[in-house]
Design a protein around this motif. Structure first.
Motif, PDB file in Angstrom:
ATOM      1  N   UNK A  99       0.811  -1.216   0.000  1.00  0.00           N
ATOM      2  CA  UNK A  99       0.000   0.000   0.000  1.00  0.00           C
ATOM      3  C   UNK A  99       0.842   1.263   0.000  1.00  0.00           C
ATOM      4  N   UNK A 100       2.131   1.142   0.390  1.00  0.00           N
ATOM      5  CA  UNK A 100       3.031   2.288   0.270  1.00  0.00           C
ATOM      6  C   UNK A 100       3.435   2.485  -1.184  1.00  0.00           C
ATOM      7  N   UNK A 101       3.741   1.411  -1.880  1.00  0.00           N
ATOM      8  CA  UNK A 101       4.167   1.503  -3.273  1.00  0.00           C
ATOM      9  C   UNK A 101       3.013   1.871  -4.207  1.00  0.00           C
ATOM     10  N   UNK A 102       1.790   1.588  -3.789  1.00  0.00           N
ATOM     11  CA  UNK A 102       0.631   1.889  -4.611  1.00  0.00           C
ATOM     12  C   UNK A 102       0.186   3.333  -4.385  1.00  0.00           C
ATOM     13  N   UNK A 103       0.251   4.130  -5.453  1.00  0.00           N
ATOM     14  CA  UNK A 103      -0.168   5.532  -5.380  1.00  0.00           C
ATOM     15  C   UNK A 103      -1.587   5.649  -5.944  1.00  0.00           C
ATOM     16  N   UNK A 104      -2.364   6.545  -5.384  1.00  0.00           N
ATOM     17  CA  UNK A 104      -3.746   6.656  -5.832  1.00  0.00           C
ATOM     18  C   UNK A 104      -4.084   8.101  -6.208  1.00  0.00           C
ATOM     19  N   UNK A 105      -5.070   8.220  -7.065  1.00  0.00           N
ATOM     20  CA  UNK A 105      -5.615   9.525  -7.438  1.00  0.00           C
ATOM     21  C   UNK A 105      -7.125   9.399  -7.424  1.00  0.00           C
ATOM     22  N   UNK A 106      -7.755  10.046  -6.444  1.00  0.00           N
ATOM     23  CA  UNK A 106      -9.208   9.919  -6.308  1.00  0.00           C
ATOM     24  C   UNK A 106      -9.967  10.694  -7.373  1.00  0.00           C
ATOM     25  N   UNK A 107      -9.343  11.715  -7.961  1.00  0.00           N
ATOM     26  CA  UNK A 107     -10.025  12.484  -9.004  1.00  0.00           C
ATOM     27  C   UNK A 107     -10.135  11.690 -10.298  1.00  0.00           C
ATOM     28  N   UNK A 108      -9.017  11.070 -10.700  1.00  0.00           N
ATOM     29  CA  UNK A 108      -9.007  10.269 -11.929  1.00  0.00           C
ATOM     30  C   UNK A 108      -9.281   8.793 -11.656  1.00  0.00           C
ATOM     31  N   UNK A 109      -9.371   8.426 -10.395  1.00  0.00           N
ATOM     32  CA  UNK A 109      -9.708   7.077  -9.947  1.00  0.00           C
ATOM     33  C   UNK A 109      -8.812   6.007 -10.575  1.00  0.00           C
ATOM     34  N   UNK A 110      -7.522   6.102 -10.270  1.00  0.00           N
ATOM     35  CA  UNK A 110      -6.599   5.058 -10.703  1.00  0.00           C
ATOM     36  C   UNK A 110      -5.596   4.770  -9.595  1.00  0.00           C
ATOM     37  N   UNK A 111      -5.027   3.580  -9.676  1.00  0.00           N
ATOM     38  CA  UNK A 111      -3.954   3.144  -8.784  1.00  0.00           C
ATOM     39  C   UNK A 111      -2.731   2.853  -9.637  1.00  0.00           C
ATOM     40  N   UNK A 112      -1.598   3.322  -9.198  1.00  0.00           N
ATOM     41  CA  UNK A 112      -0.339   3.073  -9.891  1.00  0.00           C
ATOM     42  C   UNK A 112       0.627   2.431  -8.918  1.00  0.00           C
ATOM     43  N   UNK A 113       1.069   1.216  -9.188  1.00  0.00           N
ATOM     44  CA  UNK A 113       2.045   0.566  -8.330  1.00  0.00           C
ATOM     45  C   UNK A 113       3.433   0.992  -8.800  1.00  0.00           C
ATOM     46  N   UNK A 114       4.120   1.714  -7.946  1.00  0.00           N
ATOM     47  CA  UNK A 114       5.386   2.367  -8.306  1.00  0.00           C
ATOM     48  C   UNK A 114       6.575   1.480  -7.944  1.00  0.00           C
ATOM     49  N   UNK A 115       7.247   0.924  -8.955  1.00  0.00           N
ATOM     50  CA  UNK A 115       8.412   0.075  -8.735  1.00  0.00           C
ATOM     51  C   UNK A 115       9.674   0.913  -8.916  1.00  0.00           C
ATOM     52  N   UNK A 116      10.536   0.976  -7.909  1.00  0.00           N
ATOM     53  CA  UNK A 116      11.788   1.743  -8.052  1.00  0.00           C
ATOM     54  C   UNK A 116      12.632   1.237  -9.212  1.00  0.00           C
ATOM     55  N   UNK A 117      13.298   2.152  -9.885  1.00  0.00           N
ATOM     56  CA  UNK A 117      14.157   1.885 -11.043  1.00  0.00           C
ATOM     57  C   UNK A 117      13.365   1.430 -12.263  1.00  0.00           C
ATOM     58  N   UNK A 118      12.087   1.819 -12.312  1.00  0.00           N
ATOM     59  CA  UNK A 118      11.266   1.548 -13.493  1.00  0.00           C
ATOM     60  C   UNK A 118      10.564   2.852 -13.871  1.00  0.00           C
ATOM     61  N   UNK A 119      11.359   3.882 -14.105  1.00  0.00           N
ATOM     62  CA  UNK A 119      10.842   5.204 -14.481  1.00  0.00           C
ATOM     63  C   UNK A 119       9.851   5.753 -13.467  1.00  0.00           C
ATOM     64  N   UNK A 120       9.976   5.326 -12.207  1.00  0.00           N
ATOM     65  CA  UNK A 120       9.003   5.753 -11.203  1.00  0.00           C
ATOM     66  C   UNK A 120       9.055   7.256 -10.947  1.00  0.00           C
ATOM     67  N   UNK A 121      10.245   7.863 -11.067  1.00  0.00           N
ATOM     68  CA  UNK A 121      10.340   9.308 -10.851  1.00  0.00           C
ATOM     69  C   UNK A 121       9.535  10.066 -11.894  1.00  0.00           C
TER      70      UNK A 121
END
Length: 210
Positions: free
Chosen positions: A47-69
């Motif tokens: 749940x830390x790696x998973x970023x959310x946006x309530x306006x656009x209603x999506x979840x993005x699982x952010x993996x380090x060293x995979x263009x996460x920045x």
């Protein structure tokens, strides 16, 4: 049963969990000695790696060293109003700093959420993967080689020193501090360190994160 699924999602992905999973998959791995890595590293969950946006209603699982920045820069830009976004240039976006701690990049654990719990289980979900080998090389270069002429103190204290001591013996730490540039972690030493459990989120298996 639903509660058990939620616990699985929230389980941390630090060294202990990674080692436990390896032991379950391969009993022979118990013969591999434990490193001193991670004694003071705080466990981190999905749940830390998973970023959310309530306006656009999506979840993005952010993996380090995979263009996460760059993806986090995108999240920051999406938080702007349309007029502000319309005037942004590519240079403006690329110049965004400290996006990992930007308030627009919201981890699910901040709200006690999970991809399996409403309303987040109804959101659009996506993740970006990278070839495991090129990701390993990228992590090694970025965290354990010279970057702009300097070493990363945090990564050498917690990972680099244990790796070189594993291959070169206990005197390796002293030799490193005498001449850092001549005693950097080699790629074979990096790989050996991973095999012995010296694991960080920047190079641990992507399936262990997302």
């Amino acid at each position: 049963e639903e509660r058990e699924e939620e616990e699985d999602v929230l389980q941390h992905t630090d060294q202990m969990a990674y080692a436990k999973r390896r032991q379950e998959m391969c009993p022979k791995v118990t013969a591999i000695p434990w490193s001193q890595y991670g004694i003071n590293i705080k466990p981190v969950g999905l749940s830390y790696f998973t970023k959310y946006d309530e306006n656009y209603q999506f979840l993005y699982c952010s993996i380090p060293k995979v263009a996460s920045t760059n993806w986090k820069r995108t999240l920051v830009v999406l938080s702007y109003d349309e007029e502000t976004r319309a005037h942004l240039t590519r240079e403006d976006v690329n110049s965004l700093k400290n996006v990992h701690n930007n308030k627009a990049v919201k981890p699910l654990n901040r709200v006690g959420g999970s991809p399996l719990i409403r309303p987040y289980n109804t959101y659009y979900k996506f993740v970006v993967f990278r070839h495991p080998f090129t990701r390993m090389v990228s992590a090694w270069r970025n965290k354990l080689q010279l970057v702009e002429g300097v070493t990363n103190k945090y990564f050498y204290k917690n990972y680099g020193i244990p790796m070189i001591k594993l291959s070169r013996g206990v005197k390796a730490e002293l030799e490193f501090y005498k001449d850092k540039e001549a005693n950097l972690v080699t790629f074979p030493e990096f790989v050996r360190g991973i095999k012995h459990g010296i694991v960080d989120r920047h190079w641990m298996p992507q399936t262990e994160i997302c």
